[in-house]
Design a protein around this motif. Sequence first.
Motif, PDB file in Angstrom:
ATOM      1  N   UNK A 101       2.454   6.908   5.759  1.00  0.00           N
ATOM      2  CA  UNK A 101       2.780   7.051   6.974  1.00  0.00           C
ATOM      3  C   UNK A 101       2.907   8.436   7.811  1.00  0.00           C
ATOM      4  N   UNK A 102       2.797   8.393   9.212  1.00  0.00           N
ATOM      5  CA  UNK A 102       2.795   9.590  10.032  1.00  0.00           C
ATOM      6  C   UNK A 102       4.305   9.744  10.077  1.00  0.00           C
ATOM      7  N   UNK A 103       4.727  11.007  10.021  1.00  0.00           N
ATOM      8  CA  UNK A 103       6.012  11.093  10.288  1.00  0.00           C
ATOM      9  C   UNK A 103       6.454  11.334  11.831  1.00  0.00           C
ATOM     10  N   UNK A 104       7.537  10.494  12.100  1.00  0.00           N
ATOM     11  CA  UNK A 104       8.100  10.560  13.542  1.00  0.00           C
ATOM     12  C   UNK A 104       9.131  11.758  13.625  1.00  0.00           C
ATOM     13  N   UNK A 105       9.216  12.286  14.836  1.00  0.00           N
ATOM     14  CA  UNK A 105      10.491  13.243  14.984  1.00  0.00           C
ATOM     15  C   UNK A 105      11.070  13.014  16.247  1.00  0.00           C
ATOM     16  N   UNK A 106      11.641  14.045  16.687  1.00  0.00           N
ATOM     17  CA  UNK A 106      12.355  13.969  18.164  1.00  0.00           C
ATOM     18  C   UNK A 106      11.357  13.490  19.044  1.00  0.00           C
ATOM     19  N   UNK A 107      11.802  12.302  19.808  1.00  0.00           N
ATOM     20  CA  UNK A 107      10.735  11.959  20.969  1.00  0.00           C
ATOM     21  C   UNK A 107      11.419  11.720  22.045  1.00  0.00           C
ATOM     22  N   UNK A 108      10.831  12.367  23.132  1.00  0.00           N
ATOM     23  CA  UNK A 108      11.416  12.094  24.534  1.00  0.00           C
ATOM     24  C   UNK A 108      11.670  10.429  24.850  1.00  0.00           C
ATOM     25  N   UNK A 152       0.779  -1.129   0.076  1.00  0.00           N
ATOM     26  CA  UNK A 152       0.263   0.046  -0.007  1.00  0.00           C
ATOM     27  C   UNK A 152       0.859   1.330  -0.054  1.00  0.00           C
ATOM     28  N   UNK A 153       1.654   1.371   0.815  1.00  0.00           N
ATOM     29  CA  UNK A 153       2.809   2.339   0.746  1.00  0.00           C
ATOM     30  C   UNK A 153       3.448   2.573  -0.788  1.00  0.00           C
ATOM     31  N   UNK A 154       4.012   1.308  -1.216  1.00  0.00           N
ATOM     32  CA  UNK A 154       4.646   1.349  -2.409  1.00  0.00           C
ATOM     33  C   UNK A 154       3.584   1.951  -3.578  1.00  0.00           C
ATOM     34  N   UNK A 155       2.347   1.745  -3.612  1.00  0.00           N
ATOM     35  CA  UNK A 155       1.667   2.207  -4.439  1.00  0.00           C
ATOM     36  C   UNK A 155       0.778   3.351  -4.211  1.00  0.00           C
TER      37      UNK A 155
END
Length: 120
Positions: free
Chosen positions: A53-60, A45-48
């Motif tokens: 996805x939800x962007x991940x950032x700096x997490x504690x 599903x990602x490929x097509x």
Amino acid sequence: MSPRRTEPQPHYRLSWTEPARDDVVQLATEQGADVAGAALTTATDIEFGRRRGKALGDRKVTGDLGGLFRVKFDLPGHRPERFRLVYRHAGAELVEIVVVGKRDEHAVYRDALARLTRND
């Protein structure tokens, strides 16, 4: 004469890290082939371009996951979704699957960070 249907084309080329491939095998062993199949469907599903996805950032809790994205998945109809697939864009047309696993106290995110730290 009916119009000719064209097959959908992938938006990205998909690449799996070796540990991510092992993750899918482990999911099949521990959770069953259906869950491993759901992981593969999620990657497709990602490929097509059917899922993002939800962007991940700096997490504690886990540290800097900038540049990584996560998609929640599970068997159809199962809520809440128990599994995570973490990937990154490794170029304009390449998506690299970094980790696939069960949601368990941020373990998939820690694994992603550890794997990228080892390989980058």
